[in-house]
Every structure is written in C-alpha cells, then in structure tokens.
Design a protein around this motif. Sequence first.
Motif: not given
Length: 461
Positions: A75-91, A103-108
């Motif tokens: 996120t574009g904030q003074p102290r950003p929220i960061t996410l290395k990787r997120v994968s979404l498995q779809l139908q 079907d599944e979401v994986e957050v790393d």
Amino acid sequence: MKHPVRRWLIGIAAVLVLGAGVLVLVVRSKLPSDDEVAAKIAEGFEKRFGVPLKVGSAHWALLPTPMLVLSDVATGQPRPITLKRVSLQLQLAPLLQRVIALDEVEVDSLVLPRASVRAFRGKGPKPEEAKQGGNVIALPAPWTLAPVPLERVRWRDVVWIDRRDIPLAYDGEVAFDPEWRPRQLRLERAGPTPPAQPARLRLDRQPGQDRWRTRIDVGGGTWNGVTRFEVLPTGKLRVSAELEPRQVDIEGLVQAFDRRTSLAGKVSGQTTLTAQADTAEDLGSLLRSLHTRTVFTVQPATLTRLDVAKAVTTAGISRGGSTQLDQLTGTLDTQGTEDGVVMRYTNLKARSGVLTASGNLKLFNRKLDGEIAVDIVDGVVGVPLKIGGTMSDPELSLTGGALTGAAIGSAVLPGVGTAIGARVGQQVEKMFGGGEAPKGADKKAESKPVPRRAAPAASRH
C-alpha cells in the motif's frame, strides 16, 4: 474391423484435442493480460479504499488449474502494508462467465502495521453488499465475485505489528461452509522464534449448527469449550463462547505473545466471551468489541515483581522482590476499546498461611492502578496498599490513610502504634517467607498490650 476402429479412436482424440484448444483460446480471449490485471487491481483498490496500491507483478495460469498470483504488493502509506505473495485458485466454469469463484487462497508473508490497518476502518463492504455477495476485494470490471463463499484460505507468516511495535506472526487456515460459516479453523503463533509452549486455536463446526467445538492449547494447558455464532434481529453478527482454562501456565501464556507478567502460576477457571459486528467480514469491529470475563484460581501463585512484606514493614514504596501465595482468586474482565484493551481485576483474594488479602486492579496501556488490603496480626490490622507503576516496573506503597494510622507504628496513639508496628513487621516477614523477625520484637510487642479498639485506626480504605 481394426482399421475402422482405429480411425474412430483417432477421430475422437482429434476432436477432444481440437475442443481443448478452442476452449483455451476462448478463455484466453476473455482474460486481460498480466499487466492489465495488475493495473486494474491497483486502480480498483484505490478507488474503493482511497489508498494507493502497488502490485509488483500479476500472473494468470490456466493449466492445470486456473490461478491468479500477485507478488510484491504494498500500500502507498508511510508504513505500508506489504504482501510477498498471494495465490488464488479459481473454478473454471464460472471463470468462463467472468465470475470468480475460488477454491483456495494462499497468503504468504503479509505484514500488517496497526496504524496502517486503521486507515481502512469503515471502508469495507457495506452490510447490504455483503448480503448480496458484494466485492470484498477490488476486481477489474466486468469481473465479479461469486456469491458462493470460497472453500479455503491458508496463510503463513501473517504478521501483526501492535501499538508498541511488537510483531506477532501467525500461521493458519480456514475452510468455509455456505454463508461464510467456518467449517474448520486453525490459528497458531509462528515466526522465526516460536514460543517454547505452542499457542494454538482450533474450531470445528458441529454439523448443521452454528456451534463450534473450541480447543485452545497455550501455556502447557488447555482453554477448551464451545463457540456460537448468531445473527441478531438487527442483522448484526454476535459471537459468544464458554471456555474452561485448565492448568494454563501464566508466564508461558504471555511469553507466547512476547509479553511479560508480574504473576506466575497455573490458572484454571471459567471464561465467557462476547463480540458483535455488522458483518462477518468486519473482523476489526468484531475484535474491538470483544469482551471476556474469567473467574479464575491460581494455586499456588507468585507475585514476581512485588514484595508485599517490604511495602508494609518499610512504610514506603516497594519495587522488585517477590511474594509467595498459597492461592489467588478473582475475576478478570477485558474490554476492547479504540485505544487498546482495558483489563479489570475484581474480587481479588489472596491467601498465604494465616495471611489474607483482597483488592481490585485496573490495567490499561501497561499502567497499573489499584488497591489491596492485607489483613495481618490475626485479622486485627488491615493494611491498605496502593498498586501503581507499570507492568515492567510495578510498585506497592501504603495509602495516605495507612501512613497516618497506627498500623505502621506512627505513634498516633503513644505506645500502641509502636507495638502494632513491631507485630506487623514480625508477622509479615513470617507469612511471606522473609527473614526472621528482629530480636526483641516479640518482647516489645508483648510489653505493651494492644487494645482491640486500635484496629479501626488501620482499617482498609
């Protein structure tokens, strides 16, 4: 007949291959490019929440399973929220209709600084949107999120950074039933240096009911019971639980969350929990409204940073030391607020040999505020003590009334105060496991009998 059969088989295979190829072409024609996906997600996020979003990369994969992967998100904030990787498995079938069903979401490796998360308060989906399956996440138009909840979410190394800048990492997963009902949930403390005693929560739904078997392993003990979800007539979601802590080591419990405590021992008792939110997705509101009430017993118990005997006998401020107790009982109420959790201890009662003590204590933002009354000398003298300081540096001192009373030998009543003071010193040291009483203390106390009427001068405040 062999040649016609072979020709039929070859023809069927050719049709299947051609059909698969056409399907891939059709699906590809409906999907935007990777760069377009990244740009659309960033654009939709900022439009919805008013906070810029940077997506390092986005990638669609159709085979073997349709999947969307986002990497290096911030996120574009003074102290950003960061996410290395997120994968979404779809139908696949809904995907062809531009509907995303997961079907599944994986957050790393998601890092959530408290101050940055607060910027999103009140900007989530509205109750009516949640009921209609509204987009909880920003999606590029004309894509929509299916009203059917996703099947499973897994997360690893999700870090919450609190107001004191203490990072706490968690791993876990949740599987959903229809209407966003968790079927199973697992949450545990993680990180590069996990606690010696694991801290783990598990929920298992009872079939067809809004009741969950709840199992908590923490501090070498358990905190098990039942959790309930209810939809109130107002439409709000209410969560309640009835739990039973059993032999939970207090120091192990707080150390699992990188905290410190001034009390050691194993706690058992009964806990009730309640919380409310407008929607199931409003997790922040749910946590802020959380209220717990625990009737507890710690047996034996140790005050690891307070010396009650020293506070009484020196008639001054006491810091450090320890106090051994045979038993400590009371009630702990916790209530979430905008500025943290308020903890109130009421009906505190301590016992150590012939000693009894009672009192109340408030803990908020690590500051201590309370009073206890220590009954000594066969119940004749009640010494009121003030609890102050902080969790890292607690202190005990006599209250103003005690300082001017006969309980500490201030000689308000000539002779009587001195006699009581001598007996106080001797008895407190004995009861709290201190050193032997000074020689002659008994003789001084016995040489001047103490009238029973002197007790009110040291009554509890």
